[in-house]
Scaffold this motif. Structure first.
Motif, mmCIF file in Angstrom:
data_model
loop_
_atom_site.group_PDB
_atom_site.id
_atom_site.type_symbol
_atom_site.label_atom_id
_atom_site.label_comp_id
_atom_site.label_asym_id
_atom_site.label_seq_id
_atom_site.Cartn_x
_atom_site.Cartn_y
_atom_site.Cartn_z
ATOM 1 N N GLU A 65 0.834 -1.204 0.000
ATOM 2 C CA GLU A 65 0.000 0.000 0.000
ATOM 3 C C GLU A 65 0.874 1.261 0.000
ATOM 4 O O GLU A 65 2.008 1.237 0.490
ATOM 5 C CB GLU A 65 -0.900 0.059 1.236
ATOM 6 C CG GLU A 65 -1.839 -1.114 1.408
ATOM 7 C CD GLU A 65 -1.422 -2.035 2.523
ATOM 8 O OE1 GLU A 65 -2.313 -2.688 3.110
ATOM 9 O OE2 GLU A 65 -0.206 -2.114 2.802
ATOM 10 N N SER A 66 0.306 2.331 -0.497
ATOM 11 C CA SER A 66 0.953 3.638 -0.425
ATOM 12 C C SER A 66 -0.116 4.712 -0.446
ATOM 13 O O SER A 66 -1.271 4.441 -0.816
ATOM 14 C CB SER A 66 1.922 3.838 -1.597
ATOM 15 O OG SER A 66 1.247 3.765 -2.823
ATOM 16 N N GLY A 67 0.271 5.923 -0.037
ATOM 17 C CA GLY A 67 -0.632 7.063 -0.144
ATOM 18 C C GLY A 67 -1.212 7.563 1.158
ATOM 19 O O GLY A 67 -1.925 8.573 1.171
ATOM 20 N N CYS B 51 -2.689 0.279 -3.919
ATOM 21 C CA CYS B 51 -2.223 -1.030 -3.467
ATOM 22 C C CYS B 51 -1.882 -1.851 -4.695
ATOM 23 O O CYS B 51 -2.763 -2.145 -5.505
ATOM 24 C CB CYS B 51 -3.282 -1.724 -2.632
ATOM 25 S SG CYS B 51 -2.889 -3.448 -2.249
ATOM 26 N N THR C 215 -1.425 1.117 5.786
ATOM 27 C CA THR C 215 -0.923 2.491 5.683
ATOM 28 C C THR C 215 -1.788 3.377 6.576
ATOM 29 O O THR C 215 -3.017 3.252 6.586
ATOM 30 C CB THR C 215 -0.927 2.977 4.221
ATOM 31 O OG1 THR C 215 -0.335 4.271 4.150
ATOM 32 C CG2 THR C 215 -2.325 3.034 3.626
#
Length: 123
Positions: free
Chosen positions: A6-8, A22, A117
């Motif tokens: 995941e990111s953000g 993701c 995240t």
């Protein structure tokens, strides 16, 4: 070996927006449903939104009209666009996917989870 990354996540003021991503990688044969869950401190993990491989979506009542889930099947990626964020949206957001992997004896589906995240919405 399959991984979901995941990111953000991050810190945002109430009323603001964030977009989570993701990406699934590894020995993937196919990906069925993908979704986002969240867990706030002291609470159980809950479903936020889910999307099938065909694009059908499902949302928790608390996020309907504010969050949008989408996916890019070519990139094995699912997104969560979060608008009009509220302090009660603060949580660790987890990506989930039902992924089929190919083995010698056939293909098998399993649930995979990302590590999460953190989304923090300040008032």
């Amino acid at each position: 070996q399959v991984q979901l990354v995941e990111s953000g996540g991050g810190l945002v003021q109430a009323g603001g927006s964030l977009r989570l991503s993701c990406a699934a990688s590894g020995s993937i044969f196919s990906i069925n449903a993908m979704g986002w869950y969240r867990q706030a401190p002291g609470k159980q993990r809950e479903l936020v939104a889910a999307i099938t491989s065909g694009g059908s979506t499902n949302y928790a009542d608390s996020v309907k009209g504010r969050f949008t889930i989408s996916r890019d099947n070519a990139k094995n990626t699912v997104y969560l666009q979060m608008n009009s964020l509220k302090p009660e949206d603060t949580a660790v957001y987890y990506c989930n996917a039902l992924i089929e992997t190919r083995w010698v004896t056939g293909t098998y589906g399993m649930d995979y989870w990302g590590k999460g995240t953190l989304v923090t919405v300040s008032s």
